[in-house]
Design a protein around this motif. Structure first.
Motif, PDB file in Angstrom:
ATOM      1  N   UNK A 158       3.615  44.985  74.425  1.00  0.00           N
ATOM      2  CA  UNK A 158       3.786  43.552  74.684  1.00  0.00           C
ATOM      3  C   UNK A 158       4.900  43.302  75.701  1.00  0.00           C
ATOM      4  N   UNK A 159       5.973  44.066  75.619  1.00  0.00           N
ATOM      5  CA  UNK A 159       7.053  43.933  76.609  1.00  0.00           C
ATOM      6  C   UNK A 159       6.546  44.226  78.012  1.00  0.00           C
ATOM      7  N   UNK A 160       5.643  45.218  78.119  1.00  0.00           N
ATOM      8  CA  UNK A 160       5.105  45.603  79.427  1.00  0.00           C
ATOM      9  C   UNK A 160       4.188  44.528  80.007  1.00  0.00           C
ATOM     10  N   UNK A 161       3.684  43.626  79.139  1.00  0.00           N
ATOM     11  CA  UNK A 161       2.815  42.533  79.614  1.00  0.00           C
ATOM     12  C   UNK A 161       3.610  41.470  80.362  1.00  0.00           C
ATOM     13  N   UNK A 162       4.931  41.423  80.142  1.00  0.00           N
ATOM     14  CA  UNK A 162       5.820  40.463  80.804  1.00  0.00           C
ATOM     15  C   UNK A 162       5.346  39.021  80.622  1.00  0.00           C
ATOM     16  N   UNK A 163       5.009  38.706  79.364  1.00  0.00           N
ATOM     17  CA  UNK A 163       4.675  37.340  78.967  1.00  0.00           C
ATOM     18  C   UNK A 163       5.569  37.020  77.782  1.00  0.00           C
ATOM     19  N   UNK A 166       3.958  35.608  74.480  1.00  0.00           N
ATOM     20  CA  UNK A 166       3.250  36.666  73.744  1.00  0.00           C
ATOM     21  C   UNK A 166       4.249  37.575  73.026  1.00  0.00           C
ATOM     22  N   UNK A 167       5.332  37.892  73.694  1.00  0.00           N
ATOM     23  CA  UNK A 167       6.371  38.746  73.101  1.00  0.00           C
ATOM     24  C   UNK A 167       6.997  38.065  71.887  1.00  0.00           C
ATOM     25  N   UNK A 168       7.272  36.766  71.979  1.00  0.00           N
ATOM     26  CA  UNK A 168       7.864  36.024  70.865  1.00  0.00           C
ATOM     27  C   UNK A 168       6.916  36.002  69.666  1.00  0.00           C
ATOM     28  N   UNK A 169       5.629  35.817  69.931  1.00  0.00           N
ATOM     29  CA  UNK A 169       4.638  35.780  68.844  1.00  0.00           C
ATOM     30  C   UNK A 169       4.601  37.114  68.110  1.00  0.00           C
ATOM     31  N   UNK A 170       4.536  38.204  68.866  1.00  0.00           N
ATOM     32  CA  UNK A 170       4.459  39.538  68.255  1.00  0.00           C
ATOM     33  C   UNK A 170       5.727  39.852  67.474  1.00  0.00           C
ATOM     34  N   UNK A 171       6.873  39.480  68.035  1.00  0.00           N
ATOM     35  CA  UNK A 171       8.129  39.768  67.338  1.00  0.00           C
ATOM     36  C   UNK A 171       8.269  38.923  66.066  1.00  0.00           C
ATOM     37  N   UNK A 172       7.806  37.692  66.100  1.00  0.00           N
ATOM     38  CA  UNK A 172       7.895  36.851  64.905  1.00  0.00           C
ATOM     39  C   UNK A 172       6.943  37.349  63.813  1.00  0.00           C
ATOM     40  N   UNK A 173       5.838  37.973  64.228  1.00  0.00           N
ATOM     41  CA  UNK A 173       4.864  38.507  63.283  1.00  0.00           C
ATOM     42  C   UNK A 173       5.152  39.954  62.888  1.00  0.00           C
ATOM     43  N   UNK A 174       6.191  40.543  63.458  1.00  0.00           N
ATOM     44  CA  UNK A 174       6.452  41.977  63.292  1.00  0.00           C
ATOM     45  C   UNK A 174       6.441  42.453  61.835  1.00  0.00           C
TER      46      UNK A 174
END
Length: 258
Positions: A158-163, A166-174
């Motif tokens: 997700x970090x490599x996507x540079x969005x 999207x990164x915030x969503x994945x981290x909040x759902x981690x």
């Protein structure tokens, strides 16, 4: 005609905005310690009072926090949007686990696509490193550590996507995602050939990303998750058949003793 005086921004405002930008884009991660004020002042080429003022304002916004013993850190709860009770509730329902697996199609598919499109060499190196960590934990037969490594792989993707959204969503759902991965792995490890195939899928996804093939990376990601879902459903049916057989055997034993 009268001209309004152009107001120069305060140095502390500029520093505050720059630190916020680093937090938003994920360069400064939750729990990460900031350099000392002296070092920050040197990097920004400003005075320490300006640094201190910017940090105090970010503390007031709960983006930064000071810990006993010294040091300023990015708040560890910055990405948290799901409460613990809700996480526990979602995790306790088997239907939710399949729903989450379906949601991962959207999240990971788009992450893989944009990672192949926008990823840097540093991003690719980080993804490959997390892939190797998954393999190491599989060899060590540590399923909990393997689940954590898979989660690190998803975050690197997700970090490599540079969005940043999207990164915030994945981290909040981690927490929920990692629990889902762990539950899935406990079932998948019942079949060695499945673990091998899943590992091969991940390697193919990484190859597509590193070689700059976004469509292929997304398609492989979807195929990978579809295979996991199909296998989990098959294992679930197998478990149901086993339980029915055990119940029949138990009923037969009870009948013979009466």
């Amino acid at each position: 005609m009268t001209y309004q005086r152009i107001r120069q921004p305060k140095l502390s405002d500029v520093i505050e905005q720059e630190l916020e930008r680093l937090i938003v884009e994920g360069t400064l991660a939750p729990g990460q310690q900031l350099p000392p004020e002296r070092e920050l002042a040197k990097q920004f080429e400003v005075s320490r009072p300006s640094i201190r003022e910017a940090i105090q304002r970010l503390e007031a916004k709960r983006l930064l926090t000071r810990r006993q013993g010294g040091g300023t850190f990015v708040s560890e709860h910055i990405w948290t949007s799901f409460s613990d009770p809700l996480l526990n509730l979602l995790a306790s329902h088997s239907e939710t686990q399949l729903d989450l697996l379906e949601a991962r199609h959207a999240l990971e598919g788009i992450a893989a696509y944009f990672a192949a499109l926008r990823g840097t060499e540093a991003d690719f190196a980080r993804i490959v490193s997390t892939l190797e960590s998954i393999s190491d934990e599989q060899t060590a037969q540590n399923i909990e550590a393997e689940a954590a490594a898979v989660m690190a792989f998803l975050v690197a993707l997700t970090e490599a996507a540079h969005n940043v959204v999207l990164l915030h969503i994945v981290r909040s759902l981690a927490p929920l995602l990692e629990q889902n991965v762990l539950q899935n792995l406990k079932l998948l490890h019942r079949r060695e050939e499945v673990v091998v195939k899943v590992s091969k899928h991940r390697a193919n996804i990484v190859d597509a990303i590193v070689s700059g093939q976004p469509e292929q990376a997304r398609e492989m990601c979807h195929a990978h998750l579809a295979y996991i879902e199909e296998t989990l459903l098959d294992l679930s049916r197998e478990e149901s058949r086993r339980e029915r057989s055990l119940r029949r055997i138990q009923q037969g034993n009870n009948s013979s003793t009466t």
